[in-house]
Design an enzyme around this catalytic site. Sequence first.
Site, mmCIF file in Angstrom:
data_model
loop_
_atom_site.group_PDB
_atom_site.id
_atom_site.type_symbol
_atom_site.label_atom_id
_atom_site.label_comp_id
_atom_site.label_asym_id
_atom_site.label_seq_id
_atom_site.Cartn_x
_atom_site.Cartn_y
_atom_site.Cartn_z
ATOM 1 N N CYS A 275 0.863 -1.138 -0.056
ATOM 2 C CA CYS A 275 0.152 0.085 -0.033
ATOM 3 C C CYS A 275 0.921 1.193 0.126
ATOM 4 O O CYS A 275 0.816 2.137 0.864
ATOM 5 C CB CYS A 275 -0.603 -0.005 1.218
ATOM 6 S SG CYS A 275 -1.854 -1.399 1.445
ATOM 7 N N GLY A 279 4.460 7.430 -1.728
ATOM 8 C CA GLY A 279 5.582 7.123 -1.836
ATOM 9 C C GLY A 279 6.691 7.790 -0.979
ATOM 10 O O GLY A 279 7.977 7.294 -0.954
ATOM 11 N N CYS A 391 -3.560 5.571 9.590
ATOM 12 C CA CYS A 391 -3.492 6.998 10.422
ATOM 13 C C CYS A 391 -5.040 7.209 10.981
ATOM 14 O O CYS A 391 -5.869 8.310 10.847
ATOM 15 C CB CYS A 391 -3.551 8.139 9.168
ATOM 16 S SG CYS A 391 -4.326 7.786 7.611
#
Length: 464
Positions: A275, A279, A391
Amino acid sequence: MVLNSDGKKKPFRRNESAAPRASQSPQKPGLQVRAAAAKILAAVVDRKLPLDGALDHEHGNPAYKALNEGDRALTRAILNTTLRHLPRIEAAISLLLDSPLPEGARALQHVLSVAAAQILYLDVPDHAAVDLAVEQANHDPRSRRFAKVANAVLRRLGREKEDILAQISVISPMPDWFIERLEKSYGKQVARAISESQLEPAAIDLSVKSDAEGWARKLNGYVLPTGGVRLAAFAGGIPSLDGFEEGAWWVQDAAASIPARLFGDLTDKRVADLCAAPGGKTAQLILAGGTVVAVEQSENRIKRLRSNLDRLGLEAETIATDLTRYQPEELFDAILLDAPCSSTGTTRRHPDVLWTKGPEDIAKLAALQERLLRHAITLLKPNGTIVFSNCSLDPEEGEEVIRRVLADTPAVERFPIEPSRWPGLEAAISPLGDFRTTPDMLTAPAGFAPGLDGFYAAVLRRVA
Protein backbone atom coordinates in the site's frame (compact mmCIF):
# COMPACT_ATOMS: atom_id res chain seq x y z
CA MET A 1 -49.46 45.25 -9.56
CA VAL A 2 -46.00 44.38 -8.21
CA LEU A 3 -43.43 46.42 -6.30
CA ASN A 4 -40.20 47.99 -7.48
CA SER A 5 -37.10 47.42 -5.36
CA ASP A 6 -37.80 50.84 -3.78
CA GLY A 7 -41.27 49.70 -2.70
CA LYS A 8 -43.27 51.67 -5.28
CA LYS A 9 -45.93 50.02 -7.42
CA LYS A 10 -45.31 49.36 -11.10
CA PRO A 11 -47.42 47.76 -13.82
CA PHE A 12 -47.27 43.98 -14.18
CA ARG A 13 -45.99 42.72 -17.52
CA ARG A 14 -46.80 39.25 -18.79
CA ASN A 15 -43.13 38.21 -19.23
CA GLU A 16 -42.10 39.23 -15.73
CA SER A 17 -41.95 36.99 -12.68
CA ALA A 18 -41.70 37.74 -8.99
CA ALA A 19 -38.22 36.17 -8.82
CA PRO A 20 -36.01 37.15 -11.80
CA ARG A 21 -33.77 34.50 -13.25
CA ALA A 22 -30.07 34.79 -12.53
CA SER A 23 -29.47 35.60 -16.20
CA GLN A 24 -31.73 38.67 -16.00
CA SER A 25 -29.50 40.50 -13.56
CA PRO A 26 -25.80 40.27 -12.74
CA GLN A 27 -24.86 38.15 -9.74
CA LYS A 28 -23.48 39.85 -6.68
CA PRO A 29 -19.69 39.53 -6.31
CA GLY A 30 -18.91 36.52 -4.16
CA LEU A 31 -22.22 34.79 -4.77
CA GLN A 32 -20.70 32.05 -6.94
CA VAL A 33 -18.18 31.24 -4.21
CA ARG A 34 -20.87 30.86 -1.54
CA ALA A 35 -23.11 28.87 -3.85
CA ALA A 36 -20.25 26.50 -4.66
CA ALA A 37 -19.42 26.13 -0.97
CA ALA A 38 -23.03 25.30 -0.06
CA LYS A 39 -23.35 22.76 -2.89
CA ILE A 40 -20.12 21.01 -1.95
CA LEU A 41 -21.01 21.03 1.75
CA ALA A 42 -24.27 19.28 0.85
CA ALA A 43 -22.36 16.70 -1.20
CA VAL A 44 -20.01 15.96 1.72
CA VAL A 45 -22.53 15.90 4.58
CA ASP A 46 -25.60 14.47 2.84
CA ARG A 47 -24.07 12.26 0.16
CA LYS A 48 -20.79 11.34 1.92
CA LEU A 49 -18.63 12.44 -1.02
CA PRO A 50 -14.95 13.18 -0.21
CA LEU A 51 -13.97 16.84 -0.19
CA ASP A 52 -10.76 16.22 -2.17
CA GLY A 53 -12.79 14.83 -5.05
CA ALA A 54 -15.12 17.83 -5.10
CA LEU A 55 -12.15 20.21 -5.11
CA ASP A 56 -10.23 18.44 -7.85
CA HIS A 57 -9.28 20.96 -10.54
CA GLU A 58 -10.02 18.54 -13.40
CA HIS A 59 -12.81 16.27 -12.19
CA GLY A 60 -14.30 18.19 -9.27
CA ASN A 61 -17.64 19.83 -8.64
CA PRO A 62 -18.67 21.93 -11.70
CA ALA A 63 -19.50 24.95 -9.52
CA TYR A 64 -15.98 24.84 -8.09
CA LYS A 65 -14.30 24.32 -11.46
CA ALA A 66 -16.07 27.40 -12.83
CA LEU A 67 -14.28 29.66 -10.31
CA ASN A 68 -10.98 31.47 -10.79
CA GLU A 69 -8.07 30.46 -8.58
CA GLY A 70 -8.62 33.23 -6.02
CA ASP A 71 -12.27 32.28 -5.61
CA ARG A 72 -11.33 28.61 -5.36
CA ALA A 73 -9.01 29.43 -2.47
CA LEU A 74 -11.81 31.26 -0.66
CA THR A 75 -14.19 28.36 -1.30
CA ARG A 76 -11.69 25.92 0.20
CA ALA A 77 -11.21 28.14 3.25
CA ILE A 78 -14.97 28.42 3.81
CA LEU A 79 -15.51 24.67 3.43
CA ASN A 80 -12.62 23.64 5.67
CA THR A 81 -13.74 26.07 8.36
CA THR A 82 -17.38 24.99 8.12
CA LEU A 83 -16.53 21.29 8.38
CA ARG A 84 -14.10 21.81 11.28
CA HIS A 85 -16.73 23.65 13.33
CA LEU A 86 -19.95 22.14 11.95
CA PRO A 87 -21.55 20.84 15.19
CA ARG A 88 -20.98 24.23 16.82
CA ILE A 89 -22.26 26.08 13.77
CA GLU A 90 -25.42 23.99 13.68
CA ALA A 91 -25.93 24.57 17.40
CA ALA A 92 -25.55 28.33 16.90
CA ILE A 93 -28.17 28.34 14.16
CA SER A 94 -30.54 26.27 16.31
CA LEU A 95 -30.21 28.76 19.16
CA LEU A 96 -31.55 31.50 16.90
CA LEU A 97 -34.44 29.63 15.28
CA ASP A 98 -37.87 29.68 16.89
CA SER A 99 -38.43 26.15 15.57
CA PRO A 100 -36.29 23.66 13.61
CA LEU A 101 -36.16 24.04 9.84
CA PRO A 102 -38.46 21.58 8.03
CA GLU A 103 -37.06 18.61 6.14
CA GLY A 104 -37.58 20.40 2.85
CA ALA A 105 -35.20 23.17 3.89
CA ARG A 106 -32.03 21.09 3.87
CA ALA A 107 -30.49 23.28 1.14
CA LEU A 108 -31.09 26.35 3.30
CA GLN A 109 -29.37 24.65 6.25
CA HIS A 110 -26.18 24.43 4.21
CA VAL A 111 -26.49 28.05 3.09
CA LEU A 112 -26.87 29.12 6.74
CA SER A 113 -23.92 26.96 7.82
CA VAL A 114 -21.64 28.47 5.18
CA ALA A 115 -22.68 32.00 6.19
CA ALA A 116 -22.36 31.27 9.92
CA ALA A 117 -18.83 29.91 9.43
CA GLN A 118 -17.84 33.22 7.89
CA ILE A 119 -19.47 35.29 10.63
CA LEU A 120 -18.12 33.25 13.55
CA TYR A 121 -14.71 32.06 12.39
CA LEU A 122 -13.49 33.85 9.26
CA ASP A 123 -12.35 37.38 8.53
CA VAL A 124 -15.34 38.16 6.32
CA PRO A 125 -17.55 41.24 6.94
CA ASP A 126 -20.79 40.13 8.55
CA HIS A 127 -22.93 42.13 6.15
CA ALA A 128 -21.37 40.40 3.15
CA ALA A 129 -22.00 36.93 4.60
CA VAL A 130 -25.60 37.85 5.40
CA ASP A 131 -26.41 39.54 2.10
CA LEU A 132 -24.96 36.72 0.01
CA ALA A 133 -26.78 34.05 2.02
CA VAL A 134 -30.09 35.87 1.55
CA GLU A 135 -29.33 36.23 -2.15
CA GLN A 136 -28.69 32.48 -2.35
CA ALA A 137 -32.00 31.77 -0.65
CA ASN A 138 -33.83 34.04 -3.08
CA HIS A 139 -32.20 32.33 -6.07
CA ASP A 140 -33.29 28.84 -4.92
CA PRO A 141 -37.00 27.98 -5.27
CA ARG A 142 -36.62 25.51 -2.38
CA SER A 143 -35.33 28.20 -0.02
CA ARG A 144 -36.96 31.41 -1.27
CA ARG A 145 -39.79 31.33 1.30
CA PHE A 146 -37.18 31.22 4.08
CA ALA A 147 -35.14 34.21 2.88
CA LYS A 148 -36.50 36.50 5.61
CA VAL A 149 -35.73 33.85 8.23
CA ALA A 150 -32.15 33.56 6.93
CA ASN A 151 -31.75 37.34 7.06
CA ALA A 152 -33.04 37.57 10.64
CA VAL A 153 -31.03 34.63 11.96
CA LEU A 154 -27.74 35.69 10.42
CA ARG A 155 -28.03 39.34 11.37
CA ARG A 156 -28.73 38.33 14.95
CA LEU A 157 -25.78 35.93 14.82
CA GLY A 158 -23.54 38.85 13.89
CA ARG A 159 -24.90 41.03 16.70
CA GLU A 160 -24.61 38.34 19.36
CA LYS A 161 -21.45 36.68 18.06
CA GLU A 162 -19.38 36.74 21.26
CA ASP A 163 -22.17 35.47 23.48
CA ILE A 164 -23.04 32.69 21.06
CA LEU A 165 -19.40 31.65 20.66
CA ALA A 166 -19.18 31.29 24.43
CA GLN A 167 -22.34 29.15 24.52
CA ILE A 168 -21.28 26.78 21.74
CA SER A 169 -17.67 26.40 22.93
CA VAL A 170 -18.74 23.61 25.29
CA ILE A 171 -19.92 21.52 22.32
CA SER A 172 -17.42 19.17 20.69
CA PRO A 173 -16.54 20.22 17.14
CA MET A 174 -16.60 16.55 16.17
CA PRO A 175 -19.81 14.63 15.36
CA ASP A 176 -21.43 12.76 18.25
CA TRP A 177 -20.68 9.27 16.92
CA PHE A 178 -16.95 9.93 16.83
CA ILE A 179 -16.49 11.90 20.03
CA GLU A 180 -18.27 9.06 21.86
CA ARG A 181 -15.75 6.59 20.45
CA LEU A 182 -12.85 8.84 21.45
CA GLU A 183 -14.16 9.19 25.00
CA LYS A 184 -14.50 5.42 25.29
CA SER A 185 -10.93 4.86 24.04
CA TYR A 186 -9.03 7.78 25.56
CA GLY A 187 -11.23 9.26 28.30
CA LYS A 188 -13.10 12.56 28.20
CA GLN A 189 -10.11 14.82 28.86
CA VAL A 190 -7.93 13.47 26.05
CA ALA A 191 -10.93 13.20 23.71
CA ARG A 192 -11.65 16.87 24.31
CA ALA A 193 -8.01 17.79 23.61
CA ILE A 194 -8.05 15.78 20.38
CA SER A 195 -11.29 17.36 19.19
CA GLU A 196 -10.06 20.89 19.92
CA SER A 197 -6.69 20.26 18.23
CA GLN A 198 -8.31 19.46 14.89
CA LEU A 199 -9.75 22.98 14.65
CA GLU A 200 -6.45 24.35 13.35
CA PRO A 201 -4.90 23.49 9.98
CA ALA A 202 -2.01 21.05 10.05
CA ALA A 203 1.59 22.20 9.88
CA ILE A 204 3.74 21.57 6.81
CA ASP A 205 6.36 18.94 7.66
CA LEU A 206 9.17 17.76 5.42
CA SER A 207 11.16 14.55 5.37
CA VAL A 208 14.69 15.29 4.18
CA LYS A 209 17.25 13.05 2.54
CA SER A 210 19.98 14.36 4.84
CA ASP A 211 21.12 17.35 6.91
CA ALA A 212 17.85 18.19 8.67
CA GLU A 213 19.56 20.98 10.64
CA GLY A 214 20.83 22.58 7.44
CA TRP A 215 17.44 22.48 5.74
CA ALA A 216 15.77 23.83 8.87
CA ARG A 217 18.07 26.86 8.66
CA LYS A 218 17.55 27.34 4.91
CA LEU A 219 13.76 27.09 5.12
CA ASN A 220 13.29 28.89 8.45
CA GLY A 221 12.00 25.74 10.08
CA TYR A 222 12.96 23.60 13.03
CA VAL A 223 13.92 19.95 13.43
CA LEU A 224 11.20 17.64 14.75
CA PRO A 225 11.70 14.72 17.17
CA THR A 226 11.02 12.47 14.16
CA GLY A 227 14.04 13.88 12.31
CA GLY A 228 11.97 15.89 9.83
CA VAL A 229 11.64 19.66 9.45
CA ARG A 230 8.57 21.72 10.30
CA LEU A 231 7.98 24.95 8.41
CA ALA A 232 6.45 28.17 9.65
CA ALA A 233 3.50 29.57 7.73
CA PHE A 234 4.62 31.05 4.42
CA ALA A 235 3.15 32.58 1.30
CA GLY A 236 3.64 30.74 -1.97
CA GLY A 237 3.56 27.15 -3.11
CA ILE A 238 5.68 24.18 -2.03
CA PRO A 239 7.42 23.91 -5.44
CA SER A 240 8.81 27.43 -4.97
CA LEU A 241 10.88 26.41 -1.93
CA ASP A 242 14.61 25.72 -2.08
CA GLY A 243 15.33 22.04 -2.48
CA PHE A 244 12.10 21.03 -4.18
CA GLU A 245 13.31 20.80 -7.76
CA GLU A 246 16.49 18.95 -6.82
CA GLY A 247 14.49 16.47 -4.73
CA ALA A 248 16.18 17.18 -1.41
CA TRP A 249 12.98 16.63 0.58
CA TRP A 250 9.29 15.78 0.34
CA VAL A 251 6.17 16.78 2.27
CA GLN A 252 5.24 14.21 4.91
CA ASP A 253 3.51 14.72 8.24
CA ALA A 254 5.72 14.01 11.23
CA ALA A 255 3.54 11.09 12.34
CA ALA A 256 3.48 9.54 8.87
CA SER A 257 7.28 9.41 8.89
CA ILE A 258 7.43 7.29 12.05
CA PRO A 259 6.54 3.79 10.76
CA ALA A 260 9.38 3.55 8.23
CA ARG A 261 11.88 4.75 10.84
CA LEU A 262 10.98 1.87 13.16
CA PHE A 263 13.04 -0.54 11.03
CA GLY A 264 16.36 1.20 11.57
CA ASP A 265 19.19 0.30 9.17
CA LEU A 266 17.96 -1.71 6.17
CA THR A 267 21.25 -2.10 4.35
CA ASP A 268 21.30 -5.28 2.24
CA LYS A 269 17.69 -6.01 3.20
CA ARG A 270 14.92 -6.93 0.78
CA VAL A 271 11.99 -4.71 1.76
CA ALA A 272 8.33 -4.54 0.72
CA ASP A 273 6.30 -1.37 1.01
CA LEU A 274 2.71 -2.58 0.75
CA CYS A 275 0.00 0.00 0.00
CA ALA A 276 2.92 2.22 -0.96
CA ALA A 277 1.53 5.32 -2.71
CA PRO A 278 2.16 8.22 -2.73
CA GLY A 279 5.72 7.12 -1.95
CA GLY A 280 6.96 9.05 1.05
CA LYS A 281 7.50 5.89 3.10
CA THR A 282 9.00 4.14 0.07
CA ALA A 283 11.58 6.93 -0.15
CA GLN A 284 12.40 6.53 3.54
CA LEU A 285 12.94 2.79 3.15
CA ILE A 286 15.25 3.32 0.17
CA LEU A 287 17.28 5.93 2.05
CA ALA A 288 17.55 3.49 5.00
CA GLY A 289 19.45 1.17 2.64
CA GLY A 290 16.73 -1.24 1.58
CA THR A 291 16.15 -2.79 -1.83
CA VAL A 292 12.48 -1.86 -2.03
CA VAL A 293 9.51 -3.38 -3.81
CA ALA A 294 6.55 -0.97 -3.75
CA VAL A 295 3.13 -2.61 -4.13
CA GLU A 296 -0.15 -0.85 -4.93
CA GLN A 297 -3.46 -2.11 -6.25
CA SER A 298 -4.06 0.88 -8.55
CA GLU A 299 -1.91 1.53 -11.60
CA ASN A 300 -2.75 5.23 -11.31
CA ARG A 301 -1.39 5.30 -7.77
CA ILE A 302 1.72 3.49 -8.95
CA LYS A 303 2.21 6.21 -11.59
CA ARG A 304 1.97 8.87 -8.90
CA LEU A 305 4.48 6.99 -6.76
CA ARG A 306 6.93 6.67 -9.65
CA SER A 307 6.61 10.38 -10.41
CA ASN A 308 7.40 11.27 -6.80
CA LEU A 309 10.39 8.94 -6.69
CA ASP A 310 11.67 10.36 -9.99
CA ARG A 311 11.70 13.87 -8.50
CA LEU A 312 13.65 12.55 -5.52
CA GLY A 313 16.09 10.66 -7.74
CA LEU A 314 15.24 7.33 -6.07
CA GLU A 315 14.40 3.93 -7.52
CA ALA A 316 12.20 1.05 -6.41
CA GLU A 317 10.61 -1.90 -8.13
CA THR A 318 6.90 -1.15 -8.48
CA ILE A 319 4.08 -3.67 -8.79
CA ALA A 320 0.39 -2.98 -9.39
CA THR A 321 -1.59 -5.90 -7.99
CA ASP A 322 -4.22 -6.98 -5.49
CA LEU A 323 -2.20 -7.35 -2.30
CA THR A 324 -4.25 -10.29 -1.04
CA ARG A 325 -3.13 -12.26 -4.12
CA TYR A 326 0.48 -11.05 -4.19
CA GLN A 327 3.00 -13.90 -4.05
CA PRO A 328 6.62 -12.81 -4.59
CA GLU A 329 9.23 -15.27 -5.79
CA GLU A 330 11.38 -14.43 -2.76
CA LEU A 331 10.28 -13.59 0.79
CA PHE A 332 11.16 -10.27 2.41
CA ASP A 333 13.44 -9.34 5.30
CA ALA A 334 11.20 -6.40 6.20
CA ILE A 335 7.67 -5.35 5.33
CA LEU A 336 5.85 -2.08 5.89
CA LEU A 337 2.07 -2.37 5.76
CA ASP A 338 0.56 1.10 6.04
CA ALA A 339 -2.97 -0.20 5.68
CA PRO A 340 -6.06 1.51 4.25
CA CYS A 341 -8.06 3.05 7.08
CA SER A 342 -10.73 5.58 8.03
CA SER A 343 -8.09 8.36 8.16
CA THR A 344 -9.64 9.80 11.32
CA GLY A 345 -6.19 10.88 12.48
CA THR A 346 -5.93 13.37 9.61
CA THR A 347 -8.92 15.61 10.31
CA ARG A 348 -6.71 18.69 10.63
CA ARG A 349 -6.02 18.49 6.89
CA HIS A 350 -9.10 16.45 5.88
CA PRO A 351 -12.00 17.80 8.00
CA ASP A 352 -14.55 16.01 5.82
CA VAL A 353 -13.47 12.56 7.04
CA LEU A 354 -15.76 12.51 10.06
CA TRP A 355 -18.75 13.43 7.88
CA THR A 356 -18.10 10.90 5.12
CA LYS A 357 -17.24 7.95 7.40
CA GLY A 358 -19.15 6.18 10.16
CA PRO A 359 -18.83 3.27 12.62
CA GLU A 360 -19.71 0.78 9.90
CA ASP A 361 -16.77 2.01 7.79
CA ILE A 362 -14.38 1.55 10.69
CA ALA A 363 -15.57 -2.02 11.18
CA LYS A 364 -15.17 -2.86 7.48
CA LEU A 365 -11.73 -1.29 7.27
CA ALA A 366 -10.53 -3.06 10.42
CA ALA A 367 -11.57 -6.39 8.87
CA LEU A 368 -9.68 -5.51 5.68
CA GLN A 369 -6.58 -4.50 7.65
CA GLU A 370 -6.60 -7.82 9.47
CA ARG A 371 -6.81 -9.76 6.18
CA LEU A 372 -3.96 -7.73 4.71
CA LEU A 373 -1.77 -8.17 7.79
CA ARG A 374 -2.33 -11.91 7.95
CA HIS A 375 -1.35 -12.22 4.29
CA ALA A 376 1.65 -9.90 4.70
CA ILE A 377 3.02 -12.13 7.47
CA THR A 378 3.20 -15.01 4.99
CA LEU A 379 5.51 -12.90 2.80
CA LEU A 380 8.08 -12.45 5.57
CA LYS A 381 11.26 -14.45 6.14
CA PRO A 382 11.94 -16.04 9.55
CA ASN A 383 13.42 -13.38 11.87
CA GLY A 384 12.03 -10.73 9.53
CA THR A 385 10.27 -7.60 10.77
CA ILE A 386 6.87 -6.24 9.82
CA VAL A 387 5.55 -2.81 10.77
CA PHE A 388 1.78 -2.42 10.69
CA SER A 389 0.49 1.16 10.69
CA ASN A 390 -2.36 3.44 9.74
CA CYS A 391 -3.64 6.98 10.31
CA SER A 392 -6.76 6.11 12.30
CA LEU A 393 -7.40 7.25 15.86
CA ASP A 394 -9.72 4.33 16.52
CA PRO A 395 -8.24 1.34 18.39
CA GLU A 396 -10.55 -0.97 16.43
CA GLU A 397 -8.31 -0.27 13.44
CA GLY A 398 -5.05 -0.52 15.37
CA GLU A 399 -4.59 -2.18 18.75
CA GLU A 400 -7.53 -4.55 18.23
CA VAL A 401 -6.21 -5.77 14.87
CA ILE A 402 -2.82 -6.55 16.40
CA ARG A 403 -4.41 -8.21 19.45
CA ARG A 404 -6.44 -10.60 17.30
CA VAL A 405 -3.54 -11.49 15.01
CA LEU A 406 -1.13 -12.14 17.89
CA ALA A 407 -3.74 -14.24 19.70
CA ASP A 408 -3.80 -16.96 17.04
CA THR A 409 -0.57 -16.50 15.05
CA PRO A 410 2.33 -18.10 16.92
CA ALA A 411 4.63 -17.36 13.96
CA VAL A 412 4.92 -13.70 15.03
CA GLU A 413 5.49 -11.79 18.24
CA ARG A 414 5.32 -8.12 19.22
CA PHE A 415 8.66 -6.31 19.24
CA PRO A 416 8.16 -3.44 21.72
CA ILE A 417 9.33 0.04 20.76
CA GLU A 418 11.73 1.64 23.25
CA PRO A 419 10.53 5.09 24.42
CA SER A 420 14.13 6.14 25.06
CA ARG A 421 14.77 6.02 21.32
CA TRP A 422 12.10 8.69 20.74
CA PRO A 423 12.95 11.73 22.87
CA GLY A 424 10.10 14.21 22.73
CA LEU A 425 7.58 11.51 21.82
CA GLU A 426 7.90 9.18 24.79
CA ALA A 427 4.24 9.76 25.66
CA ALA A 428 3.27 8.28 22.29
CA ILE A 429 4.65 4.82 23.20
CA SER A 430 1.98 2.63 24.77
CA PRO A 431 2.66 0.28 27.73
CA LEU A 432 2.71 -2.62 25.23
CA GLY A 433 5.38 -0.89 23.14
CA ASP A 434 3.30 0.37 20.20
CA PHE A 435 3.20 3.90 18.78
CA ARG A 436 -0.03 5.83 19.22
CA THR A 437 0.14 9.52 18.30
CA THR A 438 -2.83 11.86 18.68
CA PRO A 439 -3.23 15.32 17.12
CA ASP A 440 -2.92 17.09 20.48
CA MET A 441 0.62 15.78 21.01
CA LEU A 442 3.85 17.62 20.11
CA THR A 443 4.32 21.18 21.25
CA ALA A 444 6.07 23.63 18.93
CA PRO A 445 8.12 26.83 19.26
CA ALA A 446 6.37 30.17 18.89
CA GLY A 447 5.44 30.83 15.29
CA PHE A 448 4.96 27.16 14.42
CA ALA A 449 1.81 25.06 14.43
CA PRO A 450 1.80 22.31 17.10
CA GLY A 451 0.46 18.78 16.78
CA LEU A 452 0.77 15.93 14.32
CA ASP A 453 -1.52 13.40 12.69
CA GLY A 454 -3.07 10.61 14.69
CA PHE A 455 -1.16 7.42 13.84
CA TYR A 456 -0.81 3.87 15.08
CA ALA A 457 2.19 1.61 14.49
CA ALA A 458 3.22 -1.77 15.88
CA VAL A 459 6.35 -3.80 15.19
CA LEU A 460 6.07 -7.57 14.81
CA ARG A 461 8.83 -10.11 14.31
CA ARG A 462 8.47 -13.47 12.64
CA VAL A 463 9.87 -16.21 14.89
CA ALA A 464 9.11 -19.23 12.72
